[in-house]
Structures are given as structure tokens and as C-alpha cells.
Design a protein around this motif. Structure first.
Motif, PDB file in Angstrom:
ATOM      1  N   ALA A 138       0.836  -1.203   0.000  1.00  0.00           N
ATOM      2  CA  ALA A 138       0.000   0.000   0.000  1.00  0.00           C
ATOM      3  C   ALA A 138       0.878   1.263   0.000  1.00  0.00           C
ATOM      4  O   ALA A 138       0.517   2.277  -0.615  1.00  0.00           O
ATOM      5  N   GLY A 139       2.024   1.181   0.682  1.00  0.00           N
ATOM      6  CA  GLY A 139       2.949   2.323   0.708  1.00  0.00           C
ATOM      7  C   GLY A 139       3.418   2.675  -0.690  1.00  0.00           C
ATOM      8  O   GLY A 139       3.578   3.857  -1.027  1.00  0.00           O
ATOM      9  N   ALA A 140       3.623   1.664  -1.531  1.00  0.00           N
ATOM     10  CA  ALA A 140       4.053   1.918  -2.914  1.00  0.00           C
ATOM     11  C   ALA A 140       2.991   2.707  -3.672  1.00  0.00           C
ATOM     12  O   ALA A 140       3.307   3.576  -4.498  1.00  0.00           O
ATOM     13  N   VAL A 141       1.737   2.419  -3.394  1.00  0.00           N
ATOM     14  CA  VAL A 141       0.633   3.148  -4.047  1.00  0.00           C
ATOM     15  C   VAL A 141       0.663   4.623  -3.632  1.00  0.00           C
ATOM     16  O   VAL A 141       0.547   5.542  -4.456  1.00  0.00           O
ATOM     17  N   LEU A 142       0.846   4.852  -2.340  1.00  0.00           N
ATOM     18  CA  LEU A 142       0.866   6.228  -1.833  1.00  0.00           C
ATOM     19  C   LEU A 142       2.104   6.971  -2.347  1.00  0.00           C
ATOM     20  O   LEU A 142       2.030   8.151  -2.716  1.00  0.00           O
TER      21      LEU A 142
END
Ligand SMILES: N[C@@H](CCC(=O)N[C@@H](CS)C(=O)NCC(=O)O)C(=O)O
Length: 200
Positions: A138-142
């Protein structure tokens, strides 16, 4: 008419989000800062699980830090901390706050629970690695969302950044954003704000 606000809070816990929003909003409030209130009957009158933060707004209880911050931002539309309901920017606020709570914060909270919150005999240390992987996805998306933008909604600071920034900082404290340069720069920008209540 002024809104009467009581904030039940404790230091660097998720209540820091609510205090930061109140400061950015310029709203007066009464603070009840007491860690021993957690799970107390008194706090359960405001938050059924007896958790912090919780707020009483014109006599009405409200819980969940994200909802409390959003409510405070809506009280002062002139401060531009949030877009009006019905706009696309408001939909993006809802998107990112839901994403933050479910796809990011749930995992670092699970790590906290299995590291120091739960009694030792109830902890499941094996889950911590899985939490780190999920937070990273999810961090990669943000991180990608912040590639060409300084902030999450409309490329200007908003309450969405207070809510998500807290979670990103939590991830940083656990060493989970080392491969995300946009998230690191995002945090630096948020820490520059005079009212920022986060601690590294
Ligand atoms: N999702 C809630 C989380 C609230 C929460 O878990 N607060 C912690 C302090 S950061 C707490 O009160 N913990 C006591 C417990 O888990 O029983 C929010 O964002 O307000």
C-alpha cells in the motif's frame, strides 16, 4: 456561534491527529489528556471501546480519529482544510482516508498489538513480517500518488495529509518507508508545518 469541543487525548497516540487539525483549524477546545482514561467507564461514554482519541462536539460524542479530524475541518470551510461534500476532491479525501486506515494503518496497528499492546502470551510475532509486506504494497501506491504532487488532494495541504501523514510517520518509525523517497519527502514537508504534532 462557536462550537464547544472537548478532546480526549494522550500525547503521541492517534489523538495527535485531532490536536493538529484543531490547531490548523484555529478552533478553541478543551483538552482532557489522561492515558489512564483508556478503557474507563468515563471514556466509554464517549467511545464505546474506551479508546483515545474521542471528542464531544456540542455535547455529542464522536470517535475514530479520521472522522473527528474530518468533522473539525468541515467546521471551518474558510480554512480550506477539506473540500465540500459532493465534490471530486471530497471523494478523493474519502478514498485516501479509507485506504490509509484499512490498507496501511491496520498493519502497523497489528504490529503494535503483537509487539507491546497485547499481553505477551497473546502476541503472534509471526504476523509482523506479513504486516510489513502489506504495508509496503500500500505504501508503494501512496508513494506513486505523491510522485508529481506535494500533497494528496488538489496538490495543497489538507486534513487528508494530517490523517495519512500520521500513518506514514508510523511506518517510518518502523523502518517501512526506506524504499519510498516520495513518502520521505512528504513527511519532511509535513514536519515543517508549525502546528505539526507528530514526533519522528
Ligand atoms: N481507529 C482508532 C484507533 C484508536 C486506538 O486504538 N487508540 C489507541 C491509542 S493510539 C487506544 O486507545 N488503545 C487502547 C486499546 O487498544 O484498547 C482511531 O483512529 O481513533
Amino acid at each position: 456561534m462557536t462550537t464547544e469541543i472537548i478532546l480526549y487525548e494522550f500525547g503521541p497516540t492517534r489523538s495527535a491527529r485531532c490536536r493538529w487539525t484543531l490547531l490548523e483549524a484555529g478552533l478553541d477546545f478543551e483538552s482532557i489528556e489522561d492515558q489512564s482514561l483508556i478503557h474507563s467507564d468515563r471514556l466509554k461514554e464517549v467511545h464505546p471501546l474506551g479508546k483515545l482519541p474521542a471528542a464531544v462536539i456540542d455535547g455529542r460524542p464522536l470517535f475514530e480519529s479520521s472522522a473527528i479530524c474530518t468533522c473539525f475541518a468541515d467546521l471551518v470551510p474558510e480554512r480550506n482544510l477539506i473540500a465540500p461534500a459532493g465534490t471530486w476532491e471530497r471523494a478523493l479525501h474519502d478514498q485516501w482516508t479509507s485506504f490509509g486506515m484499512t490498507e496501511l494503518e491496520a498493519h502497523v496497528w497489528s504490529t503494535a498489538r503483537n509487539t507491546f499492546v497485547l499481553p505477551e502470551e497473546e502476541r503472534l510475532p509471526d504476523i509482523i513480517g506479513q504486516n510489513a509486506v502489506a504495508f509496503g504494497q500500500a505504501g508503494a501506491v501512496l508513494d506513486n500518488a505523491l510522485k508529481d504532487s506535494d500533497y494528496l488532494v488538489g496538490n495543497r495541504f489538507s486534513v487528508t495529509d494530517i490523517i495519512l501523514g500520521y500513518t506514514v510517520n508510523w511506518g517510518n518509525r518502523l523502518g517501512l518507508i526506506e524504499s519510498f523517497p516520495n513518502l520521505q519527502r512528504y513527511l519532511d514537508r509535513l514536519f515543517e508545518r508549525p502546528h505539526c504534532t507528530m514526533t519522528r
